[in-house]
Design an enzyme around this catalytic site. Structure first.
Site, PDB file in Angstrom:
ATOM      1  N   GLU A 103       1.039  -1.344   0.017  1.00 53.86           N
ATOM      2  CA  GLU A 103      -0.089  -0.054  -0.006  1.00 53.86           C
ATOM      3  C   GLU A 103       0.905   1.520   0.032  1.00 53.86           C
ATOM      4  O   GLU A 103       0.813   2.019   0.975  1.00 53.86           O
ATOM      5  CB  GLU A 103      -1.031   0.022   1.196  1.00 53.86           C
TER       6      GLU A 103
ATOM      7  N   HIS B   8       2.138   4.756  -1.940  1.00 57.64           N
ATOM      8  CA  HIS B   8       1.462   5.567  -3.027  1.00 57.64           C
ATOM      9  C   HIS B   8       2.307   6.512  -3.914  1.00 57.64           C
ATOM     10  O   HIS B   8       3.369   6.497  -3.459  1.00 57.64           O
ATOM     11  CB  HIS B   8       0.410   6.623  -2.122  1.00 57.64           C
TER      12      HIS B   8
ATOM     13  N   HIS C 129      -9.792   1.700  -0.813  1.00 57.97           N
ATOM     14  CA  HIS C 129      -9.002   2.449  -0.127  1.00 57.97           C
ATOM     15  C   HIS C 129      -9.851   3.627   0.487  1.00 57.97           C
ATOM     16  O   HIS C 129     -10.841   3.943  -0.238  1.00 57.97           O
ATOM     17  CB  HIS C 129      -7.751   3.271  -0.906  1.00 57.97           C
TER      18      HIS C 129
ATOM     19  N   ASP D 110       1.992   2.448   4.048  1.00 56.97           N
ATOM     20  CA  ASP D 110       1.313   3.614   3.599  1.00 56.97           C
ATOM     21  C   ASP D 110       2.284   4.961   3.433  1.00 56.97           C
ATOM     22  O   ASP D 110       1.735   5.957   3.691  1.00 56.97           O
ATOM     23  CB  ASP D 110       0.278   4.024   4.795  1.00 56.97           C
TER      24      ASP D 110
END
Length: 322
Positions: A7, A9, A158, A281
């Protein structure tokens, strides 16, 4: 031990410009040097992986993706982002994989872009719980879920900013910074995502598409912690199985960089270790190697630790050496 983070980004300047004024949570991309980190899918990102001890990063566009955009713009920018991510993976095949982004504001185009992106090598997709006021369980998206199940493309749901109506009803009455925090990472993001996931179960999505796999971040976005009460909704809907069964057969759960052993213990009381995935994250959280290693030490066996660190992700996303 191999470590796969699922996860992580990235974002594009073109999408930032297109979304201007459409989503207040984009402000998080401007904080603490995040903008530069989000734009990089090259050497600096790989250097960060090395620093953290992460072997493979599965990257996905940061929220809100392309979903708030008009249909034509959403399709164009989704295709462009998927092409960029595929090229980045091609450049660094031993370190990167990617989740596609999809034009959910244009339901007729979603399944087609999912299939195109899968052909480019994307190992799954990341979506959000609503497009405008239309939830993912709307019949308009059933073809998308059928395609995801058929193609073996896991769907990561998400968090995103709650709708304007929900924000006005539940998250106003404070200073702007507190309102935004309450509506996003402090509460609203997670409740919104859990609601979307629960609606999919109640709508019978997994009964129609039993092979479909969904990923939830942040230790299940509250759903694992309110399961006893959610089961009553499943009984009211006449589901053929308890909601817990769907969580154990159709859902995977990531930690999203929340390295709290109490949350790990609770998750393991609901789903088996085979359903848990590692993530940080990035770049919103950037744990160091020592913090990651300490958390991995809370697993009771080397077998479970390896499943969480990489084995479950390898199986779910069909990862192999390239």
């Amino acid at each position: 031990m191999t470590l796969i983070a699922i996860e992580e980004h990235w974002f594009t300047p073109e999408l930032t410009a297109a979304l201007d004024g459409r989503d207040e949570s984009l402000a998080f991309n401007e904080r603490d040097g995040n903008q530069e980190r989000l734009r990089d899918l090259g050497a600096s990102r790989v250097a960060m992986l090395d620093e953290q001890g992460i072997d493979v990063s599965i990257v996905a566009l940061a929220p809100p993706g392309t979903q708030p955009l008009p249909p034509g713009d959403a399709l164009r920018l989704s295709r462009a982002a998927n092409d960029v991510a595929a090229a980045a993976v091609e450049d660094r095949p031993s370190r990167l994989r990617a989740l596609s982004t999809l034009p959910l504001s244009s339901p007729p185009d979603v399944a087609g872009e999912l299939e195109r992106a899968a052909g480019l090598g994307h190992v799954g997709t990341m979506v959000y719980g609503r497009s405008g006021d239309v939830f993912l369980d709307d019949p308009a998206y059933d073809g998308f879920f059928a395609a995801a199940a058929r193609l073996g493309q896991p769907v990561f749901i998400h968090p995103q900013l709650p709708s304007a109506a929900v924000r006005d009803a539940s998250y106003r009455g404070f200073d702007p910074a507190t309102e935004l925090a309450l509506a996003t990472y402090g509460w609203g993001w997670h409740l919104d995502t859990a609601t979307a996931a629960l609606r999919l179960i109640l709508r019978g999505t997994f009964d129609r598409h039993p092979e479909l796999q969904v990923v939830l971040g942040h230790w299940g976005e509250m759903l694992l912690f309110w399961l006893d009460r959610a089961e009553s909704a499943g009984r009211a809907a006449g589901l053929p199985r308890p909601i817990a069964d769907y969580l154990r057969s159709n859902f995977h759960i990531t930690c999203s960089g929340m390295f709290n052993p109490a949350l790990l213990r609770h998750a393991l009381s609901v789903v088996p270790v085979d359903r848990l995935l590692f993530s940080t994250d990035y770049p919103y959280l950037r744990p160091g190697r020592a913090e990651i290693d300490t958390f991995l030490g809370h697993f009771e066996s080397d077998v479970d630790r390896r499943k969480f660190a990489s084995g479950n992700a390898e199986r779910l996303f069909g990862l192999s050496a390239r």
